[in-house]
Write an enzyme that holds these catalytic residues in place. Structure first.
Site, PDB file in Angstrom:
ATOM      1  N   HIS A 373      62.022  45.199  62.844  1.00 60.09           N
ATOM      2  CA  HIS A 373      60.714  45.651  63.314  1.00 60.09           C
ATOM      3  C   HIS A 373      59.762  46.088  62.209  1.00 60.09           C
ATOM      4  O   HIS A 373      58.677  46.567  62.508  1.00 60.09           O
ATOM      5  CB  HIS A 373      60.866  46.822  64.291  1.00 60.09           C
ATOM      6  CG  HIS A 373      61.407  46.433  65.633  1.00 60.09           C
ATOM      7  ND1 HIS A 373      60.605  46.097  66.682  1.00 60.09           N
ATOM      8  CD2 HIS A 373      62.670  46.319  66.077  1.00 60.09           C
ATOM      9  CE1 HIS A 373      61.352  45.798  67.738  1.00 60.09           C
ATOM     10  NE2 HIS A 373      62.607  45.922  67.393  1.00 60.09           N
ATOM     11  N   LYS A 569      47.813  55.081  69.059  1.00 57.00           N
ATOM     12  CA  LYS A 569      49.085  54.611  68.508  1.00 57.00           C
ATOM     13  C   LYS A 569      49.617  55.714  67.600  1.00 57.00           C
ATOM     14  O   LYS A 569      48.900  56.651  67.282  1.00 57.00           O
ATOM     15  CB  LYS A 569      48.897  53.307  67.725  1.00 57.00           C
ATOM     16  CG  LYS A 569      47.688  53.329  66.753  1.00 57.00           C
ATOM     17  CD  LYS A 569      47.491  51.989  66.059  1.00 57.00           C
ATOM     18  CE  LYS A 569      46.830  50.927  66.902  1.00 57.00           C
ATOM     19  NZ  LYS A 569      47.622  49.721  67.004  1.00 57.00           N
ATOM     20  N   ARG A 570      50.862  55.604  67.151  1.00 60.36           N
ATOM     21  CA  ARG A 570      51.374  56.571  66.192  1.00 60.36           C
ATOM     22  C   ARG A 570      50.376  56.694  65.038  1.00 60.36           C
ATOM     23  O   ARG A 570      49.761  55.711  64.640  1.00 60.36           O
ATOM     24  CB  ARG A 570      52.720  56.099  65.622  1.00 60.36           C
ATOM     25  CG  ARG A 570      53.901  56.316  66.524  1.00 60.36           C
ATOM     26  CD  ARG A 570      55.190  55.830  65.848  1.00 60.36           C
ATOM     27  NE  ARG A 570      55.123  54.428  65.512  1.00 60.36           N
ATOM     28  CZ  ARG A 570      55.297  53.911  64.300  1.00 60.36           C
ATOM     29  NH1 ARG A 570      55.586  54.694  63.277  1.00 60.36           N
ATOM     30  NH2 ARG A 570      55.215  52.621  64.099  1.00 60.36           N
ATOM     31  N   LYS A 575      48.364  52.052  59.732  1.00 57.72           N
ATOM     32  CA  LYS A 575      47.585  51.716  60.926  1.00 57.72           C
ATOM     33  C   LYS A 575      46.109  52.077  60.743  1.00 57.72           C
ATOM     34  O   LYS A 575      45.258  51.688  61.531  1.00 57.72           O
ATOM     35  CB  LYS A 575      48.170  52.417  62.154  1.00 57.72           C
ATOM     36  CG  LYS A 575      49.558  51.855  62.561  1.00 57.72           C
ATOM     37  CD  LYS A 575      50.138  52.633  63.726  1.00 57.72           C
ATOM     38  CE  LYS A 575      51.508  52.168  64.186  1.00 57.72           C
ATOM     39  NZ  LYS A 575      51.486  50.985  65.061  1.00 57.72           N
ATOM     40  N   THR A 677      52.055  46.077  70.174  1.00 52.97           N
ATOM     41  CA  THR A 677      52.047  45.713  71.593  1.00 52.97           C
ATOM     42  C   THR A 677      50.872  46.413  72.275  1.00 52.97           C
ATOM     43  O   THR A 677      50.418  45.963  73.314  1.00 52.97           O
ATOM     44  CB  THR A 677      53.354  46.117  72.297  1.00 52.97           C
ATOM     45  OG1 THR A 677      53.667  47.473  71.964  1.00 52.97           O
ATOM     46  CG2 THR A 677      54.495  45.206  71.888  1.00 52.97           C
ATOM     47  N   LYS A 681      48.254  45.169  75.428  1.00 51.53           N
ATOM     48  CA  LYS A 681      47.900  45.902  76.646  1.00 51.53           C
ATOM     49  C   LYS A 681      46.390  45.990  76.797  1.00 51.53           C
ATOM     50  O   LYS A 681      45.855  45.858  77.896  1.00 51.53           O
ATOM     51  CB  LYS A 681      48.489  47.320  76.594  1.00 51.53           C
ATOM     52  CG  LYS A 681      50.000  47.377  76.482  1.00 51.53           C
ATOM     53  CD  LYS A 681      50.450  48.806  76.125  1.00 51.53           C
ATOM     54  CE  LYS A 681      51.845  48.829  75.566  1.00 51.53           C
ATOM     55  NZ  LYS A 681      52.147  50.124  74.889  1.00 51.53           N
TER      56      LYS A 681
HETATM   57  C1  LIG Z   1      52.397  50.345  73.582  1.00 55.84           C
HETATM   58  C2  LIG Z   1      52.700  51.698  73.085  1.00 55.84           C
HETATM   59  C3  LIG Z   1      52.907  51.902  71.719  1.00 55.84           C
HETATM   60  C4  LIG Z   1      52.761  50.817  70.697  1.00 55.84           C
HETATM   61  O1  LIG Z   1      51.404  50.769  70.279  1.00 55.84           O
HETATM   62  P1  LIG Z   1      50.947  49.979  68.976  1.00 55.84           P
HETATM   63  O2  LIG Z   1      49.466  50.049  69.052  1.00 55.84           O
HETATM   64  O3  LIG Z   1      51.453  48.579  69.122  1.00 55.84           O
HETATM   65  O4  LIG Z   1      51.498  50.681  67.805  1.00 55.84           O
HETATM   66  C5  LIG Z   1      53.200  53.184  71.284  1.00 55.84           C
HETATM   67  N1  LIG Z   1      53.287  54.218  72.148  1.00 55.84           N
HETATM   68  C6  LIG Z   1      53.071  54.054  73.468  1.00 55.84           C
HETATM   69  C7  LIG Z   1      53.171  55.233  74.355  1.00 55.84           C
HETATM   70  C8  LIG Z   1      52.787  52.798  73.987  1.00 55.84           C
HETATM   71  O5  LIG Z   1      52.598  52.650  75.299  1.00 55.84           O
END
Ligand SMILES: *Cc1c(COP(=O)(O)O)cnc(C)c1O
Length: 832
Positions: A373, A569-570, A575, A677, A681
């Site tokens: 990953h 996101k984190r 990022k 991911t 979404k």
């Molecule tokens: C989808 C999701 C992530 C991943 O987000 P990225 O933008 O791809 O880093 C992290 N945390 C939660 C709660 C999510 O639903």
């Protein structure tokens, strides 16, 4: 299996009566209670009672489905193409379960009515459930989406994880700073899990290895813990199948020390219980201390050993031969956290089941596969040999033997290449001169023991074999491949965005819920003005819902007609949330300089947690908060710009934010985000993406048309070239008036609330060593933001792009991802 409709009203009424009594309502029957309940129980308690009653009502039908699913899987033929999949992951970021269960059981309408009768709205009841936040970010959420697809695709499977009592920490914001508090998500119990006290396995630690008279080796652990199973059931939406997440809870093997107890030493009598329980506490013990590192390695070994013992027991119970274990069972490693699995499987097969090395190794290689990953070399997991020896002496022997045989093979194929041997060895010997500590390389162990290794997006999989795993790709050219990630459309569209879901049903039918490829039927409708208007109306409603949340949590009023620009996101330097904040400051300065210009109003929303020891990431959170304070209260700005940092990002918050986004920020430095991911979404929910040519952004753009994404920034090869030639951020900033003004404002303390040195380290780092090239991408990013504004001024053109984005997202369903895993990794035919 039958599909008889379920009547849950009796079960629900029963459960509700019990729950209301517990919540302090008078002893009337729930059906007769009605509005009386409102008067006697506080509303939050009433909603919680309804939530718990509904969950309990779902348990019985889910339990029946579970039993039928298990029976069907056990009966599958010995020559079945599809093997049973065992998905090992230290993280499962599940979020809430009730909404999903009600939709899967087709009970949402019934319960909506039942809740209404109690004077409560369904969404308010659902909100009483705590998130199961047993994960950190994308990797854990991927595992949760996979469980959903396992059920939907009818894949014989088990997810295996740990039953963390506190999971990831809950994030609070105090004076702009992140504070971490334990997330006591099971404080009021967990109505979803089923304890399986009959499923118990002993897991050892420490001790030594004995050699028997026959030369057989036997591990005598110094300490043994008991792993007890708890099952969590995930239902399919289009069949009666369910998938199972089996989570292990550690318990002490020995009862209390009675003698110590009688002496009055109550602490000493139970000290070993505290040590056992620590395994269950949190997802990421702070690994800056030795005891934190020991705990983490114990957690990994505990997960792996309990899961594999369970797998073997089930295989034998079904009357199958041990020799067929690898043919009938796939063991998948979600990154290297469960990488001890091949070593533990070898140990079990050799020492407990008496197989010889070659037979055991053949089974292991057939069974195991691994997903990587991350490309960041510093993120590759290694463990000191010393720690291994102390906790897992027999596993270390097995690792040494795997390594010895592997290196012999490499030596024979690449004679004389000692440097190659050093690079690919499972043991890092501690640098050229052996000065560092010897360490076990978990990725190397995973690759050598797997029949397939994959990355999670096309670019990532390519870079994986060109960079971190180049040597292994040369040795095992057929082992590596790509499976692009996906997300479940049930949670991330159907559940999170009911408005858009019904609109889609109306326009293209409901088939997308099961076959996301159906979304392509929207493409010819891109120019349909009426559809565009309907989409805008749905988006506006979702924005109202988010605006209400921002108002509630931050006391900040935002304009729902502004452009909602979102990055959640984190928080991590790669990022580049800081790049986002730099843009916000630049926009703020431009507005103040020219307040009368015709600005496209924007609401910037940021959310995310920073690892507790990650100082730079925490500083970005504080900066976002401080910049928000200044901008949001500046009367010259008004609603032309607002910045909201929403605390405690998690699945449920994402379900509220994502459907409300107009713009999705996916702005990592090219070559650093493996897939993402979140990007998927957002696009699925009709946000346009501003993004770099990174991870799955690339495949998304290719799927819906590159012109339909606001892409910007250096590409991977340009990033490489710039770094090779030596990049000077200080000079770049000095030569760029707009960027210089932004950096100077931060350095000067414009956002420091009087605490002048607050962002000195952040600015020094940016100017001194801009590893992620924020300053290099800044201009192009701002140009892309200008294109965003221009398009947003033309609502019809914007809506057309939105339709094209959604229409192209069909392949980003986790159903497609799982179908590919089955085809290339988990089916019997993939074994060749
Ligand atoms: C989808 C999701 C992530 C991943 O987000 P990225 O933008 O791809 O880093 C992290 N945390 C939660 C709660 C999510 O639903």
């Amino acid at each position: 299996m039958t599909t008889a409709p379920i009547d849950l009203s009796a079960a629900f009424t029963e459960a509700l009566r019990r729950e209301l009594a517990l919540a302090g309502a008078p002893a009337t029957s729930a059906s007769a209670a009605g509005a009386d309940v409102q008067a006697s129980v506080d509303p939050a308690a009433a909603r919680r009672a309804l939530m718990r009653a509904a969950a309990q009502a779902c348990r019985e039908p889910l339990g029946l489905r579970w039993a039928e699913t298990q029976a069907a899987d056990a009966a599958r033929g010995a020559d079945a193409e599809v093997r049973r999949v065992h998905y090992l992951s230290m993280e499962f970021l599940m979020g809430r379960a009730l909404g999903n269960a009600l939709a899967a059981l087709k009970l949402d309408d019934t319960l909506r009515v039942a809740f209404d009768a109690q004077g409560q709205a369904l969404p308010d009841v659902l909100e009483r459930e705590n998130d199961a936040a047993l994960g950190n970010g994308g990797l854990g959420r991927l595992a949760a989406c996979f469980l959903d697809s396992f059920a939907e695709l009818g894949l014989p499977s088990f997810g295996y994880g740990l039953r963390y009592q506190y999971g990831m920490f809950a994030q609070g914001i105090q004076d702009g700073r992140q504070v971490e508090v334990p997330d006591d998500w099971m404080a009021l119990g967990n109505p979803w899990e089923t304890a399986r006290p009959e499923l118990r396995y002993a897991v050892g630690f420490g001790g030594h290895v004995e050699v028997g008279a026959d030369g057989a080796r036997r591990w005598v652990p110094a300490e043994r813990l008991i792993a007890q199973a708890y099952d969590f059931i995930v239902p399919a939406h289009h069949s009666q199948r369910v998938s199972t997440l089996r989570q292990w809870h550690a318990r002490a093997e020995a009862p209390i020390d009675f003698a110590a107890f009688c002496r009055g030493d109550h602490h000493g009598a139970a000290a070993h219980r505290v040590a056992a329980d620590a395994i269950n506490w949190v997802l990421y013990p702070d690994d800056s201390t030795e005891s934190g590192r020991v705990l983490r390695l114990k957690q990994e070994a505990f997960l792996v050993s309990a899961s594999l013992q369970d797998l073997i027991a089930r295989h034998l119970r079904e009357g199958r031969a041990l020799a067929d274990l690898g043919r009938d069972n796939a063991i998948h490693l979600n990154d290297t956290h469960p990488a001890l699995a091949p070593a533990e499987l070898m140990r079990l097969l050799l020492d407990e089941h008496g197989l010889g090395w070659d037979a055991a190794w053949a089974i292991t290689r057939q069974a195991v596969s691994y997903t990587n990953h991350t490309l960041m070399p510093e993120a590759l997991e290694t463990w000191p040999v010393r720690l291994f020896e102390q906790l897992l002496p027999r596993h270390l022997e097995v690792v040494y033997e795997i390594n010895h045989r592997f290196l012999e093979e490499v030596k024979a194929r690449f004679p004389g290449d000692d440097a190659l041997l050093r690079r690919v060895s499972l043991i890092d010997e501690g640098g050229e001169h052996g000065l560092g500590e010897r360490r076990v390389r978990m990725a190397a162990l995973s690759i050598v023991a797997s029949h397939r290794v994959n990355g999670v997006a096309a670019l990532h999989s390519e870079l994986m074999v060109q960079t971190i795993f180049a040597d292994y790709a040369r040795i095992f050219p057929d082992r590596f491949h790509n499976v692009t990630n996906g997300v479940t459309p049930r949670r991330w569209l159907q559940q999170a965005n009911p408005g858009l879901s019904s609109l889609l049903d109306e326009r293209i039918g409901a088939g997308w819920r099961q076959d996301l490829g159906e979304l392509s039927r929207l493409r010819p409708l891109a120019g349909d003005v009426a559809l565009g208007e309907r989409l805008r109306a749905v988006k506006r409603e979702n924005k109202q819902r988010l605006a209400a949340r921002i108002q509630r949590d931050l006391g900040l009023t935002v304009n729902v007609d502004s452009l909602f620009d979102v990055q959640i996101k984190r928080i991590h330097e790669y990022k580049r949330q800081l790049l986002n904040v730099l843009h916000v400051i630049a926009r703020y300065q431009a507005i103040v300089a020219n307040p009368r210009a015709d600005w496209v109003p924007r609401t910037v929303v940021i959310a995310g947690k920073a690892a507790s020891a990650y100082v730079a990431a925490k500083s970005v959170i504080q900066l976002a908060h401080d910049v928000g304070c200044v901008i949001n209260s500046d009367p010259r700005v008004g609603d032309k710009l607002k910045l909201a940092f929403l605390p405690n990002y998690g699945v449920s918050l994402a379900e509220v934010i994502i459907p409300a986004a107009d713009l999705s920020e996916q702005i990592s430095t090219a070559g650093t985000e493996a897939s993402g991911t979140g990007n998927m979404k957002f696009a699925l929910n009709g946000a346009l993406t501003i993004g770099t040519w990174d991870g799955a952004n690339i495949e998304m753009a290719q799927a819906f048309g590159e012109d339909n994404m606001f892409s910007f920034g250096l590409k991977t090869d340009e990033v490489e070239a710039l770094k090779r030639q030596g990049y000077d951020a200080r000079a770049a900033v000095a030569g760029n008036a707009r960027l210089r003004a932004v950096v100077e404002a931060i350095a000067r303390g414009d956002f420091s609330q009087g605490d002048a040195g607050r962002y000195r380290a952040l600015v020094d780092k940016l100017l001194g060593d801009d590893v992620y090239l924020l300053t290099a991408d800044f201009d192009d990013y701002l140009r892309a933001q200008e294109r965003v504004d221009a398009l947003f001024r033309d609502p019809r053109a914007w809506a057309e792009r939105v339709v094209l984005n959604i229409a192209g997202m069909g392949m980003f369903s986790s159903d497609r991802t799982i179908a590919e895993y089955v085809d290339r990794v988990w089916s019997a035919k993939s074994l060749g």
